[in-house]
Motif scaffolding. Sequence first.
Motif, PDB file in Angstrom:
ATOM      1  N   ILE A  85       0.773  -1.158  -0.040  1.00  0.00           N
ATOM      2  CA  ILE A  85      -0.046  -0.129  -0.023  1.00  0.00           C
ATOM      3  C   ILE A  85       0.952   1.369  -0.016  1.00  0.00           C
ATOM      4  N   ALA A  86       1.939   1.125   0.799  1.00  0.00           N
ATOM      5  CA  ALA A  86       2.604   2.593   1.016  1.00  0.00           C
ATOM      6  C   ALA A  86       3.656   2.648  -0.242  1.00  0.00           C
ATOM      7  N   VAL A  87       4.169   1.694  -1.065  1.00  0.00           N
ATOM      8  CA  VAL A  87       4.697   1.863  -2.247  1.00  0.00           C
ATOM      9  C   VAL A  87       3.686   2.044  -3.387  1.00  0.00           C
ATOM     10  N   VAL A  88       2.635   1.578  -3.588  1.00  0.00           N
ATOM     11  CA  VAL A  88       1.756   2.280  -4.467  1.00  0.00           C
ATOM     12  C   VAL A  88       1.254   3.774  -4.276  1.00  0.00           C
ATOM     13  N   SER A  89       1.391   4.008  -2.856  1.00  0.00           N
ATOM     14  CA  SER A  89       0.715   5.376  -2.541  1.00  0.00           C
ATOM     15  C   SER A  89       1.928   6.314  -3.041  1.00  0.00           C
ATOM     16  N   LEU A  90       3.248   5.904  -2.732  1.00  0.00           N
ATOM     17  CA  LEU A  90       4.393   6.835  -3.047  1.00  0.00           C
ATOM     18  C   LEU A  90       4.596   6.895  -4.549  1.00  0.00           C
ATOM     19  N   THR A  91       4.204   5.942  -5.286  1.00  0.00           N
ATOM     20  CA  THR A  91       4.356   6.049  -6.677  1.00  0.00           C
ATOM     21  C   THR A  91       3.179   6.655  -7.251  1.00  0.00           C
ATOM     22  N   LEU A  92       1.879   6.657  -6.799  1.00  0.00           N
ATOM     23  CA  LEU A  92       0.907   7.779  -7.111  1.00  0.00           C
ATOM     24  C   LEU A  92       1.252   9.040  -6.681  1.00  0.00           C
ATOM     25  N   GLY A  93       1.658   9.349  -5.586  1.00  0.00           N
ATOM     26  CA  GLY A  93       2.128  10.742  -5.069  1.00  0.00           C
ATOM     27  C   GLY A  93       3.152  11.187  -6.246  1.00  0.00           C
ATOM     28  N   ILE A 104       1.609  11.951  -9.517  1.00  0.00           N
ATOM     29  CA  ILE A 104       0.648  13.171  -9.310  1.00  0.00           C
ATOM     30  C   ILE A 104       1.465  14.742  -9.008  1.00  0.00           C
ATOM     31  N   GLY A 105       2.422  14.607  -8.224  1.00  0.00           N
ATOM     32  CA  GLY A 105       3.379  15.412  -8.104  1.00  0.00           C
ATOM     33  C   GLY A 105       4.233  16.118  -9.170  1.00  0.00           C
ATOM     34  N   VAL A 106       4.402  15.142 -10.155  1.00  0.00           N
ATOM     35  CA  VAL A 106       5.280  15.561 -11.391  1.00  0.00           C
ATOM     36  C   VAL A 106       4.343  16.212 -12.412  1.00  0.00           C
ATOM     37  N   LEU A 107       3.075  15.713 -12.255  1.00  0.00           N
ATOM     38  CA  LEU A 107       1.911  16.298 -13.039  1.00  0.00           C
ATOM     39  C   LEU A 107       1.613  17.691 -12.729  1.00  0.00           C
ATOM     40  N   GLY A 108       1.674  17.905 -11.419  1.00  0.00           N
ATOM     41  CA  GLY A 108       1.662  19.087 -10.762  1.00  0.00           C
ATOM     42  C   GLY A 108       2.590  19.974 -11.094  1.00  0.00           C
ATOM     43  N   TRP A 109       3.655  19.706 -11.057  1.00  0.00           N
ATOM     44  CA  TRP A 109       4.809  20.528 -11.316  1.00  0.00           C
ATOM     45  C   TRP A 109       4.901  20.828 -12.878  1.00  0.00           C
ATOM     46  N   ARG A 110       4.525  19.818 -13.503  1.00  0.00           N
ATOM     47  CA  ARG A 110       4.856  20.329 -15.047  1.00  0.00           C
ATOM     48  C   ARG A 110       3.765  21.355 -15.261  1.00  0.00           C
ATOM     49  N   ALA A 111       2.411  21.328 -14.650  1.00  0.00           N
ATOM     50  CA  ALA A 111       1.033  22.000 -14.852  1.00  0.00           C
ATOM     51  C   ALA A 111       1.723  23.476 -14.203  1.00  0.00           C
TER      52      ALA A 111
END
Length: 75
Positions: free
Chosen positions: A51-59, A62-69
């Motif tokens: 669960i933690a690995v999946v959540s860190l991967t999704l985070g 999402i963070g990279v998408l936010g930075w690019r946007a």
Amino acid sequence: MTISRRVALFLLAFGVWSYLLWPNFVRNIWNSDRSWAGGSPTYYLIVHLVIAVVSLTLGTIIGVLGWRAYRATRR
């Protein structure tokens, strides 16, 4: 697709939040009495690590998408 600056900052904050939250969660699970039985990991530990690995991967995603946007809104 156009992402507003406010949404970009929200996505970026979500990515940062993931990296603030999940390492502490993993540390707590790792040190839990229910995580180890006779020196070997239990299903409790394995499931929560997944669960933690999946959540860190999704985070991260999402963070990279936010930075690019966010960078795109500055132009």
